[in-house]
Design a protein around this motif. Structure first.
Motif, PDB file in Angstrom:
ATOM      1  N   TYR A 145       1.730  -7.424 -10.869  1.00 22.10           N
ATOM      2  CA  TYR A 145       0.628  -8.335 -11.189  1.00 22.10           C
ATOM      3  C   TYR A 145      -0.698  -7.593 -11.302  1.00 22.10           C
ATOM      4  CZ  TYR A 145      -2.809 -12.089 -10.553  1.00 22.10           C
ATOM      5  OH  TYR A 145      -3.878 -12.944 -10.702  1.00 22.10           O
ATOM      6  N   GLU A 146      -0.930  -6.701 -10.375  1.00 22.30           N
ATOM      7  CA  GLU A 146      -2.221  -5.988 -10.362  1.00 22.30           C
ATOM      8  C   GLU A 146      -2.050  -4.640  -9.682  1.00 22.30           C
ATOM      9  OE1 GLU A 146      -6.657  -7.675  -9.897  1.00 22.30           O
ATOM     10  OE2 GLU A 146      -5.479  -7.825  -8.070  1.00 22.30           O
ATOM     11  N   VAL A 147      -2.800  -3.666 -10.164  1.00 20.18           N
ATOM     12  CA  VAL A 147      -2.769  -2.317  -9.599  1.00 20.18           C
ATOM     13  C   VAL A 147      -4.194  -1.886  -9.289  1.00 20.18           C
ATOM     14  CG1 VAL A 147      -2.135   0.095  -9.984  1.00 20.18           C
ATOM     15  CG2 VAL A 147      -0.692  -1.732 -10.907  1.00 20.18           C
ATOM     16  N   GLU A 148      -4.403  -1.398  -8.075  1.00 17.39           N
ATOM     17  CA  GLU A 148      -5.717  -0.905  -7.688  1.00 17.39           C
ATOM     18  C   GLU A 148      -6.065   0.317  -8.527  1.00 17.39           C
ATOM     19  OE1 GLU A 148      -8.033   0.609  -3.637  1.00 17.39           O
ATOM     20  OE2 GLU A 148      -5.840   0.672  -3.753  1.00 17.39           O
ATOM     21  N   MET A 162       4.734  -9.761  -8.242  1.00 20.05           N
ATOM     22  CA  MET A 162       5.048 -11.177  -8.361  1.00 20.05           C
ATOM     23  C   MET A 162       6.509 -11.359  -7.924  1.00 20.05           C
ATOM     24  SD  MET A 162       3.208 -11.952 -12.037  1.00 20.05           S
ATOM     25  CE  MET A 162       3.549 -13.710 -11.979  1.00 20.05           C
ATOM     26  N   VAL A 163       6.709 -12.095  -6.839  1.00 18.39           N
ATOM     27  CA  VAL A 163       8.049 -12.242  -6.271  1.00 18.39           C
ATOM     28  C   VAL A 163       8.306 -13.697  -5.887  1.00 18.39           C
ATOM     29  CG1 VAL A 163       8.129  -9.867  -5.407  1.00 18.39           C
ATOM     30  CG2 VAL A 163       7.194 -11.678  -3.953  1.00 18.39           C
ATOM     31  N   ALA A 169       0.873  -1.178   0.000  1.00 20.60           N
ATOM     32  CA  ALA A 169       0.000   0.000   0.000  1.00 20.60           C
ATOM     33  C   ALA A 169       0.907   1.223   0.000  1.00 20.60           C
ATOM     34  CB  ALA A 169      -0.907  -0.002   1.220  1.00 20.60           C
ATOM     35  N   LEU A 170       0.889   1.972  -1.112  1.00 24.35           N
ATOM     36  CA  LEU A 170       1.856   3.050  -1.286  1.00 24.35           C
ATOM     37  C   LEU A 170       1.190   4.344  -1.724  1.00 24.35           C
ATOM     38  CD1 LEU A 170       4.523   0.998  -3.275  1.00 24.35           C
ATOM     39  CD2 LEU A 170       4.597   1.587  -0.838  1.00 24.35           C
ATOM     40  N   GLU A 171       1.757   5.444  -1.274  1.00 22.45           N
ATOM     41  CA  GLU A 171       1.313   6.765  -1.712  1.00 22.45           C
ATOM     42  C   GLU A 171       1.968   7.084  -3.055  1.00 22.45           C
ATOM     43  OE1 GLU A 171       2.207   9.457   1.434  1.00 22.45           O
ATOM     44  OE2 GLU A 171       0.625   8.684   2.752  1.00 22.45           O
ATOM     45  N   PRO A 172       1.455   8.081  -3.765  1.00 27.65           N
ATOM     46  CA  PRO A 172       1.962   8.382  -5.119  1.00 27.65           C
ATOM     47  C   PRO A 172       3.465   8.578  -5.198  1.00 27.65           C
ATOM     48  CG  PRO A 172      -0.076   9.565  -4.729  1.00 27.65           C
ATOM     49  CD  PRO A 172       0.297   8.933  -3.417  1.00 27.65           C
ATOM     50  N   HIS A 173       4.062   9.277  -4.212  1.00 26.02           N
ATOM     51  CA  HIS A 173       5.495   9.546  -4.283  1.00 26.02           C
ATOM     52  C   HIS A 173       6.328   8.270  -4.192  1.00 26.02           C
ATOM     53  CE1 HIS A 173       5.046   9.242   0.134  1.00 26.02           C
ATOM     54  NE2 HIS A 173       6.317   8.870   0.113  1.00 26.02           N
ATOM     55  N   ALA A 174       5.723   7.184  -3.731  1.00 21.93           N
ATOM     56  CA  ALA A 174       6.437   5.916  -3.594  1.00 21.93           C
ATOM     57  C   ALA A 174       6.027   4.886  -4.637  1.00 21.93           C
ATOM     58  CB  ALA A 174       6.216   5.342  -2.204  1.00 21.93           C
ATOM     59  N   SER A 175       5.140   5.282  -5.552  1.00 19.06           N
ATOM     60  CA  SER A 175       4.624   4.317  -6.529  1.00 19.06           C
ATOM     61  C   SER A 175       4.588   4.899  -7.939  1.00 19.06           C
ATOM     62  CB  SER A 175       3.225   3.846  -6.126  1.00 19.06           C
ATOM     63  OG  SER A 175       2.329   4.947  -6.046  1.00 19.06           O
ATOM     64  N   VAL A 176       5.612   5.669  -8.288  1.00 18.38           N
ATOM     65  CA  VAL A 176       5.732   6.262  -9.617  1.00 18.38           C
ATOM     66  C   VAL A 176       4.485   7.086  -9.951  1.00 18.38           C
ATOM     67  CG1 VAL A 176       6.585   5.833 -11.970  1.00 18.38           C
ATOM     68  CG2 VAL A 176       6.954   4.122 -10.213  1.00 18.38           C
ATOM     69  N   ASP A 177       4.039   7.863  -8.972  1.00 19.78           N
ATOM     70  CA  ASP A 177       2.901   8.775  -9.144  1.00 19.78           C
ATOM     71  C   ASP A 177       1.630   8.059  -9.610  1.00 19.78           C
ATOM     72  OD1 ASP A 177       1.860  11.365  -8.901  1.00 19.78           O
ATOM     73  OD2 ASP A 177       2.072  11.741 -11.053  1.00 19.78           O
ATOM     74  N   ASN A 178       1.393   6.878  -9.059  1.00 19.50           N
ATOM     75  CA  ASN A 178       0.183   6.095  -9.391  1.00 19.50           C
ATOM     76  C   ASN A 178       0.056   5.793 -10.889  1.00 19.50           C
ATOM     77  OD1 ASN A 178      -1.534   8.038  -6.932  1.00 19.50           O
ATOM     78  ND2 ASN A 178      -0.809   5.948  -6.680  1.00 19.50           N
ATOM     79  N   SER A 179       1.185   5.702 -11.583  1.00 18.44           N
ATOM     80  CA  SER A 179       1.131   5.499 -13.034  1.00 18.44           C
ATOM     81  C   SER A 179       1.445   4.059 -13.452  1.00 18.44           C
ATOM     82  CB  SER A 179       2.120   6.441 -13.740  1.00 18.44           C
ATOM     83  OG  SER A 179       3.451   6.150 -13.355  1.00 18.44           O
ATOM     84  N   LEU A 180       1.707   3.180 -12.488  1.00 14.78           N
ATOM     85  CA  LEU A 180       2.061   1.811 -12.826  1.00 14.78           C
ATOM     86  C   LEU A 180       0.860   1.021 -13.351  1.00 14.78           C
ATOM     87  CD1 LEU A 180       4.354   0.948  -9.778  1.00 14.78           C
ATOM     88  CD2 LEU A 180       5.072   1.380 -12.126  1.00 14.78           C
ATOM     89  N   GLU A 181       1.145   0.066 -14.209  1.00 22.13           N
ATOM     90  CA  GLU A 181       0.111  -0.787 -14.783  1.00 22.13           C
ATOM     91  C   GLU A 181       0.526  -2.250 -14.650  1.00 22.13           C
ATOM     92  OE1 GLU A 181      -0.361   0.369 -18.809  1.00 22.13           O
ATOM     93  OE2 GLU A 181      -1.233   2.332 -18.354  1.00 22.13           O
ATOM     94  N   SER A 182      -0.452  -3.123 -14.722  1.00 19.11           N
ATOM     95  CA  SER A 182      -0.173  -4.553 -14.716  1.00 19.11           C
ATOM     96  C   SER A 182       0.752  -4.896 -15.875  1.00 19.11           C
ATOM     97  CB  SER A 182      -1.484  -5.332 -14.842  1.00 19.11           C
ATOM     98  OG  SER A 182      -1.231  -6.712 -14.943  1.00 19.11           O
ATOM     99  N   GLY A 183       1.787  -5.677 -15.577  1.00 22.26           N
ATOM    100  CA  GLY A 183       2.752  -6.032 -16.614  1.00 22.26           C
ATOM    101  C   GLY A 183       4.006  -5.196 -16.599  1.00 22.26           C
ATOM    102  N   ASP A 184       3.986  -4.057 -15.884  1.00 19.77           N
ATOM    103  CA  ASP A 184       5.206  -3.261 -15.719  1.00 19.77           C
ATOM    104  C   ASP A 184       6.195  -4.019 -14.831  1.00 19.77           C
ATOM    105  OD1 ASP A 184       4.319  -1.165 -17.261  1.00 19.77           O
ATOM    106  OD2 ASP A 184       3.580   0.017 -15.573  1.00 19.77           O
TER     107      ASP A 184
END
Length: 242
Positions: A175-178, A200-201, A132-147
């Motif tokens: 794997y998945e992004v909310e 996926m780890v 569970a991450l805030e935008p500054h820690a998750s590439v500004d909420n721009s990540l997508e499944s498959g990245d």
């Protein structure tokens, strides 16, 4: 003398006939063609194949036999099957269980309500771990499944109280992004939005994530490489001040 000449003449005729025959066979084989089934366009992984996604092309029969093993002969063989991996436009369709889930196994990869069950495609050696991450820690909420992302840990040394950061995982697949319904968020500030991102780890990496999450802060960085591993040094607060 005449007998020797006759035998030589006969051998020449036989050799010439054999050469002519095999030359004809070779040229005839070049003219023979076969129809193969290929992807009409790009087909993403975990997609149900429909007839509209397929087309046929004509190639030399010899080339088809040499280059394409276990090729699909009839379109009906794979309509309704599910792709295990991305299939590129023009790629020949093969009876390859590493590429496609065929009809006889289809039920194992479907949910009760008829949707494709993505979790069925997760390899046995992979675990899912959600952050569970805030935008500054998750590439500004721009990540997508498959990245693919690297995971950074920022903590504090107990002895010196000095903060430091290090990379604990490289090239983990998202794997998945909310997803958010922006219209329902109203006036909430984006900076305060926590997004759940599932990675996926490996089992060992999942343990590392759990430990790091309790000891400090985690953040993700987008990794656009092809999986090359890099030697990354630990960076201390004092290093940044110099």
């Amino acid at each position: 003398m005449l007998a020797k000449i006759s035998w030589r003449f006969i051998l020449i005729l036989l050799s010439g006939g054999a050469i002519a025959f095999f030359t004809y066979q070779y040229l005839d084989s070049l003219q023979q063609t076969e129809t193969i089934i290929v992807a009409e366009g790009d087909i993403p992984e975990q997609t149900e194949i429909t007839e509209e996604m397929l087309t046929t092309i004509t190639v030399e029969a010899q080339s088809a036999d040499l280059l394409i093993s276990d090729r699909v002969v009839e379109i009906d063989q794979i309509v309704g099957a599910i792709t295990r991996e991305d299939i590129s436009e023009g790629q020949p369709m093969q009876m390859d269980p590493e590429m496609i889930v065929f009809q006889e196994q289809r039920a194992e990869f479907m949910t009760d309500d008829g949707r494709i069950d993505r979790s069925s495609f997760i390899p046995d050696e992979i675990r899912l771990y959600t952050l569970a991450l805030e935008p500054h820690a998750s590439v500004d909420n721009s990540l997508e499944s498959g990245d693919y992302v690297d995971v950074l840990f920022t903590g504090e040394e107990q002895e010196t109280g000095q903060s430091y950061s290090r990379m604990i995982i490289q090239y983990a697949e998202v794997y998945e992004v909310e997803s958010f319904d922006e219209s329902a968020l109203g006036n909430l500030a984006k900076d305060s939005m926590v997004q759940h991102i599932t990675l996926m780890v490996s089992p060992q990496e999942s343990v590392a994530l759990a430990n790091a999450k309790s000891a400090g802060e985690l953040s993700l960085v987008l990794n656009s490489s092809q999986g090359e591993q890099e030697d990354v040094d630990i960076i201390y607060e004092s290093t940044m001040e110099n």
